[in-house]
Design a protein around this motif. Structure first.
Motif, PDB file in Angstrom:
ATOM      1  N   LYS A 284       0.828  -1.208   0.000  1.00  0.00           N
ATOM      2  CA  LYS A 284       0.000   0.000   0.000  1.00  0.00           C
ATOM      3  C   LYS A 284       0.864   1.261   0.000  1.00  0.00           C
ATOM      4  N   ASN A 285       1.963   1.169  -0.748  1.00  0.00           N
ATOM      5  CA  ASN A 285       2.897   2.282  -0.891  1.00  0.00           C
ATOM      6  C   ASN A 285       2.583   2.992  -2.207  1.00  0.00           C
ATOM      7  N   THR A 286       1.711   3.985  -2.139  1.00  0.00           N
ATOM      8  CA  THR A 286       1.229   4.667  -3.341  1.00  0.00           C
ATOM      9  C   THR A 286       2.357   5.344  -4.114  1.00  0.00           C
ATOM     10  N   LYS A 287       3.262   5.984  -3.403  1.00  0.00           N
ATOM     11  CA  LYS A 287       4.366   6.679  -4.057  1.00  0.00           C
ATOM     12  C   LYS A 287       5.220   5.703  -4.859  1.00  0.00           C
ATOM     13  N   LEU A 288       5.525   4.562  -4.255  1.00  0.00           N
ATOM     14  CA  LEU A 288       6.351   3.563  -4.927  1.00  0.00           C
ATOM     15  C   LEU A 288       5.598   2.938  -6.104  1.00  0.00           C
ATOM     16  N   GLU A 289       4.311   2.708  -5.911  1.00  0.00           N
ATOM     17  CA  GLU A 289       3.529   2.126  -7.002  1.00  0.00           C
ATOM     18  C   GLU A 289       3.477   3.075  -8.198  1.00  0.00           C
ATOM     19  N   LYS A 290       3.320   4.373  -7.936  1.00  0.00           N
ATOM     20  CA  LYS A 290       3.313   5.352  -9.026  1.00  0.00           C
ATOM     21  C   LYS A 290       4.626   5.314  -9.804  1.00  0.00           C
ATOM     22  N   LYS A 291       5.718   5.204  -9.062  1.00  0.00           N
ATOM     23  CA  LYS A 291       7.044   5.170  -9.690  1.00  0.00           C
ATOM     24  C   LYS A 291       7.151   4.005 -10.673  1.00  0.00           C
ATOM     25  N   TYR A 292       6.752   2.824 -10.220  1.00  0.00           N
ATOM     26  CA  TYR A 292       6.911   1.647 -11.072  1.00  0.00           C
ATOM     27  C   TYR A 292       5.827   1.551 -12.139  1.00  0.00           C
ATOM     28  N   LEU A 293       4.649   2.101 -11.871  1.00  0.00           N
ATOM     29  CA  LEU A 293       3.615   2.144 -12.905  1.00  0.00           C
ATOM     30  C   LEU A 293       4.058   3.008 -14.081  1.00  0.00           C
ATOM     31  N   ALA A 294       4.707   4.133 -13.775  1.00  0.00           N
ATOM     32  CA  ALA A 294       5.213   5.007 -14.843  1.00  0.00           C
ATOM     33  C   ALA A 294       6.245   4.265 -15.694  1.00  0.00           C
ATOM     34  N   MET A 295       7.066   3.454 -15.046  1.00  0.00           N
ATOM     35  CA  MET A 295       8.056   2.659 -15.777  1.00  0.00           C
ATOM     36  C   MET A 295       7.372   1.563 -16.588  1.00  0.00           C
ATOM     37  N   LEU A 296       6.294   1.004 -16.028  1.00  0.00           N
ATOM     38  CA  LEU A 296       5.562  -0.052 -16.723  1.00  0.00           C
ATOM     39  C   LEU A 296       4.906   0.486 -17.994  1.00  0.00           C
ATOM     40  N   VAL A 297       4.404   1.696 -17.923  1.00  0.00           N
ATOM     41  CA  VAL A 297       3.792   2.330 -19.095  1.00  0.00           C
ATOM     42  C   VAL A 297       4.804   2.434 -20.233  1.00  0.00           C
ATOM     43  N   LYS A 298       6.053   2.736 -19.891  1.00  0.00           N
ATOM     44  CA  LYS A 298       7.090   2.926 -20.907  1.00  0.00           C
ATOM     45  C   LYS A 298       7.536   1.617 -21.564  1.00  0.00           C
ATOM     46  N   CYS A 299       7.418   0.500 -20.831  1.00  0.00           N
ATOM     47  CA  CYS A 299       7.973  -0.749 -21.375  1.00  0.00           C
ATOM     48  C   CYS A 299       6.907  -1.729 -21.861  1.00  0.00           C
ATOM     49  N   THR A 300       5.641  -1.301 -21.875  1.00  0.00           N
ATOM     50  CA  THR A 300       4.574  -2.181 -22.352  1.00  0.00           C
ATOM     51  C   THR A 300       3.758  -1.477 -23.427  1.00  0.00           C
ATOM     52  N   ASP A 301       2.845  -2.217 -24.014  1.00  0.00           N
ATOM     53  CA  ASP A 301       1.931  -1.626 -24.986  1.00  0.00           C
ATOM     54  C   ASP A 301       0.582  -2.335 -24.885  1.00  0.00           C
ATOM     55  N   GLY A 302      -0.340  -1.929 -25.708  1.00  0.00           N
ATOM     56  CA  GLY A 302      -1.637  -2.584 -25.756  1.00  0.00           C
ATOM     57  C   GLY A 302      -2.429  -2.462 -24.471  1.00  0.00           C
ATOM     58  N   ALA A 303      -3.152  -3.536 -24.148  1.00  0.00           N
ATOM     59  CA  ALA A 303      -4.068  -3.529 -23.011  1.00  0.00           C
ATOM     60  C   ALA A 303      -3.342  -3.322 -21.686  1.00  0.00           C
ATOM     61  N   GLU A 304      -2.154  -3.907 -21.562  1.00  0.00           N
ATOM     62  CA  GLU A 304      -1.433  -3.765 -20.296  1.00  0.00           C
ATOM     63  C   GLU A 304      -0.983  -2.319 -20.083  1.00  0.00           C
ATOM     64  N   LYS A 305      -0.538  -1.679 -21.139  1.00  0.00           N
ATOM     65  CA  LYS A 305      -0.141  -0.274 -21.024  1.00  0.00           C
ATOM     66  C   LYS A 305      -1.336   0.588 -20.645  1.00  0.00           C
ATOM     67  N   LEU A 306      -2.471   0.324 -21.269  1.00  0.00           N
ATOM     68  CA  LEU A 306      -3.684   1.088 -20.973  1.00  0.00           C
ATOM     69  C   LEU A 306      -4.110   0.892 -19.524  1.00  0.00           C
ATOM     70  N   ALA A 307      -4.022  -0.348 -19.044  1.00  0.00           N
ATOM     71  CA  ALA A 307      -4.398  -0.633 -17.655  1.00  0.00           C
ATOM     72  C   ALA A 307      -3.470   0.084 -16.681  1.00  0.00           C
ATOM     73  N   ALA A 308      -2.169   0.109 -17.002  1.00  0.00           N
ATOM     74  CA  ALA A 308      -1.203   0.788 -16.137  1.00  0.00           C
ATOM     75  C   ALA A 308      -1.463   2.293 -16.119  1.00  0.00           C
ATOM     76  N   GLU A 309      -1.774   2.859 -17.277  1.00  0.00           N
ATOM     77  CA  GLU A 309      -2.075   4.294 -17.355  1.00  0.00           C
ATOM     78  C   GLU A 309      -3.327   4.631 -16.556  1.00  0.00           C
ATOM     79  N   THR A 310      -4.331   3.775 -16.658  1.00  0.00           N
ATOM     80  CA  THR A 310      -5.583   4.000 -15.929  1.00  0.00           C
ATOM     81  C   THR A 310      -5.358   3.938 -14.425  1.00  0.00           C
ATOM     82  N   ARG A 311      -4.591   2.953 -14.002  1.00  0.00           N
ATOM     83  CA  ARG A 311      -4.285   2.810 -12.576  1.00  0.00           C
ATOM     84  C   ARG A 311      -3.483   4.008 -12.080  1.00  0.00           C
TER      85      ARG A 311
END
Length: 315
Positions: A284-311
């Protein structure tokens, strides 16, 4: 890959554990046309009847009379007795998964509790030992053949199931030998790229992870650590160690340390990023999750990228 994807990938690799080995079709042909005729007939029979089908033992006996040391014959003998040694039963087990697989059937006992039934392969020890005798002879005949080494490792994994001690020991020695020979192996039908050996060892790591037992998790960890001893910058094995702590030890803090090491080497490593997102969410570390979600957006595409952006937007 994340934990769910890792387990899915390993399930495919684990399928080879009940696989009946066939002859290596790419082996060097013999100058004796009669030997080649036996090899051709063997391939034909196996394609129609399987490695232990009717008539195959007689063919192998006749083949052995003229070419007893032919590696194709030796591996065919191995395949025949390995297949003969196996029998399959559906058995109850007090667990949710066995060898990475879900139960084939779930019933209720008299108390209303679930009883899971799994398909399990059992081995006749004498026939299994005989199969390995022929395979060991093939390895001695051509010790540079990496396919034969992996054939033995796979047979050991299959035989030992949830306690792959001998398989781990064999693979560990093979890793040592790979360094000594500087990766110069032969593998008929395959291109020996610089990453070939590491990729193959990772498949065994996947399999150990997928089995999901205490012994197999240990093998997964030990083999990954073994590889890191020789290849300290191999991020795939760092990811493995992180996944071991995350899943087998339920130690998110240590897992995250390994994923951070991975990301210092490769900032776009999908496994490290995705599992770091899961760890941050669990903590439940929101700051850390934001950090890695931003990285996930950069290294994925399609549905997973969209889900990460939404989150990411929702946090």
């Amino acid at each position: 890959m994340d934990i769910k994807l890792l387990k899915t990938a390993v399930a495919a690799a684990a399928m080879f554990m009940s696989f009946h080995f066939g002859m290596m079709a790419q082996d060097t042909p013999d100058k004796n046309p009669q030997v080649e005729e036996y090899a051709r007939r063997y391939d034909l029979l196996v394609s129609r009847l399987g490695p232990d089908g009717v008539g195959i033992e007689t063919l192998l006996d006749n083949w052995a009379e003229i070419a007893p040391d032919d590696i194709r014959l030796l591996t065919a003998r191995f395949s025949y007795y390995f297949a003969k040694s196996q029998s399959t039963e559906v058995v109850p087990k007090a667990q949710k998964k066995f060898m990475g697989a879900a139960p084939v059937l779930t019933l209720k006992d008299s108390t209303g509790a679930d009883v899971n039934y799994f398909q399990e392969v059992f081995y006749n020890d004498s026939l299994y030992s005989l199969s390995m005798k022929y395979l060991d002879k093939a390895v001695r005949a051509d010790s540079d053949r990496l396919d034969l080494r992996f054939m033995k490792a796979t047979a050991l994994v299959s035989y030992e199931k949830e306690s792959p001690d001998m398989a781990l020991a064999y693979l560990s020695k093979l890793v040592d030998e790979n360094v000594l020979v500087e990766g110069k192996w032969e593998y008929p039908g395959a291109e020996m790229t610089p990453s070939f050996f590491q990729d193959a060892i990772q498949e065994y790591c996947y399999t150990f992870f997928n089995i999901g037992s205490e012994g197999s998790y240990k093998a997964f960890f030990d083999l990954s650590e073994k590889m890191l001893g020789y290849y300290p910058d191999a991020t795939v094995f760092m990811d493995n160690v992180g996944s071991y702590y995350l899943v087998a030890e339920d130690d998110s803090a240590t897992a995250l340390k390994y994923y951070k090491k991975v990301l210092k080497i490769n900032p776009e490593d999908y496994t490290a990023i995705k599992n770091s997102v899961l760890i941050a969410r669990k903590q439940k570390n929101t700051k850390l999750e934001k950090k890695y979600l931003a990285m996930l957006v950069k290294c994925t595409d399609g549905a997973e990228k969209l889900a990460a952006e939404t989150r990411l937007k929702a946090l």
